[in-house]
Scaffold this motif. Sequence first.
Motif, PDB file in Angstrom:
ATOM      1  N   ARG A 203       0.856  -1.186   0.000  1.00  0.00           N
ATOM      2  CA  ARG A 203       0.000   0.000   0.000  1.00  0.00           C
ATOM      3  C   ARG A 203       0.891   1.234   0.000  1.00  0.00           C
ATOM      4  O   ARG A 203       2.095   1.152   0.226  1.00  0.00           O
ATOM      5  CB  ARG A 203      -0.916  -0.002   1.231  1.00  0.00           C
ATOM      6  CG  ARG A 203      -1.822  -1.222   1.343  1.00  0.00           C
ATOM      7  CD  ARG A 203      -2.588  -1.208   2.661  1.00  0.00           C
ATOM      8  NE  ARG A 203      -3.548  -2.295   2.753  1.00  0.00           N
ATOM      9  CZ  ARG A 203      -3.278  -3.491   3.247  1.00  0.00           C
ATOM     10  NH1 ARG A 203      -2.053  -3.756   3.701  1.00  0.00           N
ATOM     11  NH2 ARG A 203      -4.206  -4.417   3.301  1.00  0.00           N
ATOM     12  N   ALA A 276     -14.961  -5.817  12.136  1.00  0.00           N
ATOM     13  CA  ALA A 276     -14.845  -4.378  11.866  1.00  0.00           C
ATOM     14  C   ALA A 276     -14.705  -3.636  13.193  1.00  0.00           C
ATOM     15  O   ALA A 276     -15.657  -3.027  13.704  1.00  0.00           O
ATOM     16  CB  ALA A 276     -16.063  -3.890  11.090  1.00  0.00           C
ATOM     17  N   ARG A 280      -9.512   3.926  11.218  1.00  0.00           N
ATOM     18  CA  ARG A 280      -8.367   4.643  10.628  1.00  0.00           C
ATOM     19  C   ARG A 280      -8.464   6.121  10.985  1.00  0.00           C
ATOM     20  O   ARG A 280      -9.536   6.733  10.869  1.00  0.00           O
ATOM     21  CB  ARG A 280      -8.386   4.459   9.109  1.00  0.00           C
ATOM     22  CG  ARG A 280      -7.333   5.239   8.324  1.00  0.00           C
ATOM     23  CD  ARG A 280      -6.001   4.549   8.339  1.00  0.00           C
ATOM     24  NE  ARG A 280      -5.074   5.210   7.420  1.00  0.00           N
ATOM     25  CZ  ARG A 280      -4.807   4.788   6.184  1.00  0.00           C
ATOM     26  NH1 ARG A 280      -5.387   3.678   5.723  1.00  0.00           N
ATOM     27  NH2 ARG A 280      -3.952   5.434   5.426  1.00  0.00           N
ATOM     28  N   GLN A 287     -13.773  -0.427  10.557  1.00  0.00           N
ATOM     29  CA  GLN A 287     -13.623  -1.326   9.422  1.00  0.00           C
ATOM     30  C   GLN A 287     -12.809  -2.538   9.842  1.00  0.00           C
ATOM     31  O   GLN A 287     -12.263  -2.586  10.947  1.00  0.00           O
ATOM     32  CB  GLN A 287     -12.891  -0.601   8.277  1.00  0.00           C
ATOM     33  CG  GLN A 287     -13.578   0.656   7.763  1.00  0.00           C
ATOM     34  CD  GLN A 287     -12.697   1.398   6.769  1.00  0.00           C
ATOM     35  OE1 GLN A 287     -11.746   2.063   7.160  1.00  0.00           O
ATOM     36  NE2 GLN A 287     -13.016   1.284   5.490  1.00  0.00           N
ATOM     37  N   THR A 288     -12.736  -3.519   8.943  1.00  0.00           N
ATOM     38  CA  THR A 288     -11.795  -4.612   9.172  1.00  0.00           C
ATOM     39  C   THR A 288     -10.378  -4.049   9.024  1.00  0.00           C
ATOM     40  O   THR A 288     -10.177  -2.957   8.482  1.00  0.00           O
ATOM     41  CB  THR A 288     -12.006  -5.747   8.167  1.00  0.00           C
ATOM     42  OG1 THR A 288     -11.749  -5.248   6.843  1.00  0.00           O
ATOM     43  CG2 THR A 288     -13.425  -6.299   8.243  1.00  0.00           C
ATOM     44  N   THR A 290      -7.764  -4.907   7.158  1.00  0.00           N
ATOM     45  CA  THR A 290      -7.272  -4.676   5.794  1.00  0.00           C
ATOM     46  C   THR A 290      -8.002  -3.513   5.127  1.00  0.00           C
ATOM     47  O   THR A 290      -7.390  -2.724   4.408  1.00  0.00           O
ATOM     48  CB  THR A 290      -7.425  -5.940   4.945  1.00  0.00           C
ATOM     49  OG1 THR A 290      -8.778  -6.431   5.041  1.00  0.00           O
ATOM     50  CG2 THR A 290      -6.470  -7.035   5.418  1.00  0.00           C
ATOM     51  N   ASP A 291      -9.312  -3.399   5.372  1.00  0.00           N
ATOM     52  CA  ASP A 291     -10.046  -2.267   4.790  1.00  0.00           C
ATOM     53  C   ASP A 291      -9.571  -0.946   5.384  1.00  0.00           C
ATOM     54  O   ASP A 291      -9.489   0.071   4.688  1.00  0.00           O
ATOM     55  CB  ASP A 291     -11.549  -2.426   5.025  1.00  0.00           C
ATOM     56  CG  ASP A 291     -12.161  -3.500   4.152  1.00  0.00           C
ATOM     57  OD1 ASP A 291     -11.505  -3.906   3.166  1.00  0.00           O
ATOM     58  OD2 ASP A 291     -13.288  -3.948   4.446  1.00  0.00           O
ATOM     59  N   ALA A 292      -9.271  -0.968   6.678  1.00  0.00           N
ATOM     60  CA  ALA A 292      -8.799   0.256   7.324  1.00  0.00           C
ATOM     61  C   ALA A 292      -7.422   0.662   6.808  1.00  0.00           C
ATOM     62  O   ALA A 292      -7.112   1.851   6.712  1.00  0.00           O
ATOM     63  CB  ALA A 292      -8.756   0.069   8.837  1.00  0.00           C
ATOM     64  N   ASP A 294      -6.264  -0.094   3.740  1.00  0.00           N
ATOM     65  CA  ASP A 294      -6.349   0.237   2.319  1.00  0.00           C
ATOM     66  C   ASP A 294      -6.635   1.723   2.123  1.00  0.00           C
ATOM     67  O   ASP A 294      -7.176   2.396   3.013  1.00  0.00           O
ATOM     68  CB  ASP A 294      -7.435  -0.588   1.637  1.00  0.00           C
ATOM     69  CG  ASP A 294      -7.036  -2.048   1.481  1.00  0.00           C
ATOM     70  OD1 ASP A 294      -5.832  -2.339   1.542  1.00  0.00           O
ATOM     71  OD2 ASP A 294      -7.940  -2.892   1.305  1.00  0.00           O
ATOM     72  N   PRO A 296      -8.682   3.534  -0.549  1.00  0.00           N
ATOM     73  CA  PRO A 296      -9.523   3.605  -1.750  1.00  0.00           C
ATOM     74  C   PRO A 296      -9.525   4.971  -2.411  1.00  0.00           C
ATOM     75  O   PRO A 296      -9.857   5.089  -3.599  1.00  0.00           O
ATOM     76  CB  PRO A 296     -10.921   3.246  -1.217  1.00  0.00           C
ATOM     77  CG  PRO A 296     -10.868   3.546   0.250  1.00  0.00           C
ATOM     78  CD  PRO A 296      -9.467   3.258   0.673  1.00  0.00           C
TER      79      PRO A 296
END
Length: 413
Positions: A203, A276, A280, A287-288, A290-292, A294, A296
């Motif tokens: 990332r 979740a 962040r 969030q989970t 990995t989502d936190a 990432d 986007p």
Amino acid sequence: MWKLTRPDNQHDKLTRDTLLDLQDHHLVRIELVREDQRQVWVLTKRGHGEAKKLLEPKGIRVSALREEKYDPDTGKLLGTSYDDHAAAVTTTAAELHCAGIGHRLGFATEIPHRLAGGYVQRADLVVRAQAAGVPVLLLEIDRRTEDAHDLVTKLRRYWEWGRLLAPDADRLTVDLVRSRPGAIEDVGHEKRLWRRVYPPTGREGLVPLAFVFADTTEAKVDNTVKVLEEAGRRYWAPRRYETYYQEAITAKDYSQAVPVVVTTLEQLTQHGAGAAVWRRLGRDGEQTLTDALDNPDGDALYRRQYARAEAEDERRRAAEREAQRPVCKRCGQKFTDQRWEETTARTAWKAGDLSVCSDCHADDVAREEAADDVAREEAAAEAARLQAATPPEPEHDHDQEPGKLRGLFRRRG
């Protein structure tokens, strides 16, 4: 311990039996019993030596020995002030492991990060879980024994460590970084120190950092997070991309930021580290993991927006150019690109009438060539007529010697 070593077991009986067996062999001991009746086990000197012989050849660091010392006056065991903190660190690792984030041997504690001035910032816990989408994550476990601004200081130190050059950096790169403040941002991460210590994160940004709060209230956590967001903005916040298409680009540049996520140990134990439960900094909601981590709204969005903005700019410039395209004053047709270039180039004096298109120009050239052909034919015909009208020259006696006149009479032979 149970969740870290036997996450699939429904209870801790097997783990307790193993610890009791190790205790019988004088390899572990109970240091204290917490208020919630959980026991804190530590290695004895003998057990510490056995662990080092087993793990250090495999590159696994063993923490320092917790020596058993007692106050000579009170008889109270000394050095137990960090036991609750150590238990929180172990529990955090166990919850991550239960969620499939990190192998039990993929965790390390008290990992040093030496800054330029010599100060060493030690991470409470480091996890490497490439298969779970978390190649590396630094964790600070806080039982609210530290002031919120102390956590901001820790964040700053990790940010500064992430900006250090690798010791094997080439001379040109070293000179560039020394040339001006902030020049390190022009140096790719592959040339920095952190890439010699940890794998690429997959990332944007520096090595991610997590703050896990334990044994505290929700209000205190909220206040601490607020301080981290405000006072630590320089270190975790993304920036705007410096681009020609400022209005069209809403993506953010995370390349120089430390991704920071926060949660509580209570959430990890209640819902699991795979749920979740991670927030962040700079975002709302949880969030989970990995989502936190990432982004986007980061580099991927920037590339898409830039491509769209560039295509739109090309269409706009093409439309503006088309609006300026000359029109033939004779037939009304627009100039072709080639004719437009011919009439505006430095050799435009060769292009004939600059107000006409290529077809009309070709007609002009054809008429000129035809007129030239007619003129040449007429000139040739006139030359032939004049030649025919000219009388022939008299014949000369070629037998007469030069310089002598022919006589009136000849001697006959």
